[in-house]
Design a protein around this motif. Sequence first.
Motif, PDB file in Angstrom:
ATOM      1  N   ASP A  95       0.832  -1.201   0.000  1.00 49.21           N
ATOM      2  CA  ASP A  95       0.000   0.000   0.000  1.00 49.21           C
ATOM      3  C   ASP A  95       0.869   1.255   0.000  1.00 49.21           C
ATOM      4  O   ASP A  95       0.566   2.239  -0.690  1.00 49.21           O
ATOM      5  CB  ASP A  95      -0.941   0.006   1.207  1.00 49.21           C
ATOM      6  CG  ASP A  95      -1.900   1.185   1.192  1.00 49.21           C
ATOM      7  OD1 ASP A  95      -2.510   1.421   0.121  1.00 49.21           O
ATOM      8  OD2 ASP A  95      -2.034   1.844   2.235  1.00 49.21           O
ATOM      9  N   PHE A  96       1.954   1.236   0.763  1.00 48.33           N
ATOM     10  CA  PHE A  96       2.860   2.384   0.795  1.00 48.33           C
ATOM     11  C   PHE A  96       3.513   2.608  -0.567  1.00 48.33           C
ATOM     12  O   PHE A  96       3.682   3.752  -1.014  1.00 48.33           O
ATOM     13  CB  PHE A  96       3.932   2.187   1.875  1.00 48.33           C
ATOM     14  CG  PHE A  96       4.990   3.238   1.870  1.00 48.33           C
ATOM     15  CD1 PHE A  96       4.714   4.536   2.307  1.00 48.33           C
ATOM     16  CD2 PHE A  96       6.267   2.962   1.409  1.00 48.33           C
ATOM     17  CE1 PHE A  96       5.688   5.516   2.281  1.00 48.33           C
ATOM     18  CE2 PHE A  96       7.251   3.942   1.381  1.00 48.33           C
ATOM     19  CZ  PHE A  96       6.957   5.220   1.821  1.00 48.33           C
ATOM     20  N   VAL A 128       2.277   1.755  -3.522  1.00 48.42           N
ATOM     21  CA  VAL A 128       1.267   2.167  -4.495  1.00 48.42           C
ATOM     22  C   VAL A 128       0.760   3.574  -4.201  1.00 48.42           C
ATOM     23  O   VAL A 128       0.590   4.391  -5.105  1.00 48.42           O
ATOM     24  CB  VAL A 128       0.103   1.151  -4.533  1.00 48.42           C
ATOM     25  CG1 VAL A 128      -1.026   1.644  -5.416  1.00 48.42           C
ATOM     26  CG2 VAL A 128       0.590  -0.204  -5.017  1.00 48.42           C
ATOM     27  N   HIS A 129       0.528   3.887  -2.922  1.00 48.34           N
ATOM     28  CA  HIS A 129       0.017   5.194  -2.496  1.00 48.34           C
ATOM     29  C   HIS A 129       0.977   5.783  -1.464  1.00 48.34           C
ATOM     30  O   HIS A 129       0.710   5.724  -0.257  1.00 48.34           O
ATOM     31  CB  HIS A 129      -1.387   5.060  -1.881  1.00 48.34           C
ATOM     32  CG  HIS A 129      -2.378   4.406  -2.774  1.00 48.34           C
ATOM     33  ND1 HIS A 129      -2.747   3.090  -2.607  1.00 48.34           N
ATOM     34  CD2 HIS A 129      -3.069   4.873  -3.846  1.00 48.34           C
ATOM     35  CE1 HIS A 129      -3.632   2.774  -3.533  1.00 48.34           C
ATOM     36  NE2 HIS A 129      -3.844   3.832  -4.301  1.00 48.34           N
ATOM     37  N   PRO A 130       2.092   6.368  -1.875  1.00 48.24           N
ATOM     38  CA  PRO A 130       3.121   6.799  -0.926  1.00 48.24           C
ATOM     39  C   PRO A 130       2.655   7.884   0.062  1.00 48.24           C
ATOM     40  O   PRO A 130       3.174   7.969   1.162  1.00 48.24           O
ATOM     41  CB  PRO A 130       4.248   7.326  -1.802  1.00 48.24           C
ATOM     42  CG  PRO A 130       3.755   7.348  -3.180  1.00 48.24           C
ATOM     43  CD  PRO A 130       2.466   6.622  -3.249  1.00 48.24           C
ATOM     44  N   GLY A 131       1.670   8.655  -0.262  1.00 50.07           N
ATOM     45  CA  GLY A 131       1.261   9.737   0.625  1.00 50.07           C
ATOM     46  C   GLY A 131       0.276   9.321   1.701  1.00 50.07           C
ATOM     47  O   GLY A 131      -0.086  10.137   2.553  1.00 50.07           O
ATOM     48  N   THR A 132      -0.143   8.063   1.730  1.00 49.74           N
ATOM     49  CA  THR A 132      -1.183   7.648   2.672  1.00 49.74           C
ATOM     50  C   THR A 132      -0.653   6.742   3.782  1.00 49.74           C
ATOM     51  O   THR A 132      -1.436   6.090   4.463  1.00 49.74           O
ATOM     52  CB  THR A 132      -2.308   6.901   1.936  1.00 49.74           C
ATOM     53  OG1 THR A 132      -1.769   5.735   1.335  1.00 49.74           O
ATOM     54  CG2 THR A 132      -2.983   7.790   0.908  1.00 49.74           C
TER      55      THR A 132
END
Length: 186
Positions: free
Chosen positions: A127-128, A130-134
């Motif tokens: 998840d990090f 794929v979506h680094p800002g979340t």
Amino acid sequence: MTKDEFLNKLNEALRGLSLNERQDILQDYQEHFVIGLEEGKTEAEIAERLGSPNSIAKELLASYHIERVEQSFTAGNIIRAIWAVIGLGFFNLIIVLGPFIAIVGVIFTLWVASLGFTLAPLLVIFDFLVHPGTFEFFNLFVSIGLCGLGILLGLGMFFVTKVFTKGFIRYLKFNVSLVRGGLKHE
């Protein structure tokens, strides 16, 4: 049925066993005929008293496969033992196969849950990526906790699987003894 017909049918029905084991069994049944003839009975009477060669073979094969499972816990041996016990009678289809499917289903589900929990941190990393800002530390700590729970569940399932396997083998033996004519009281 004559002695030779009986022994030939029994030999044919026992073809799943090794030659030495078949010869030992056939020799035992030849002795039944020798003793019966000495008592003045005919071969047909002796054969009738012994029962159907196919039924005898099914019981012997079931016992043989259960012994093999006790020696080596492999999936193939377990399946062969289950099919041999089911072959003893149609009623065993429900009595043996039903509990086996239920137990295997529960054990498989718990193993999958253990694996899923253990791999939870990989999902947070994915998840990090794929979506680094979340990224949230809460997700990381929960996934580490799930990983620990998965490892503990896996260790527990190792022992539970062993216990259920041994218990199911005892259940198969009990079922075979019931088919043979009930439990022996000692």
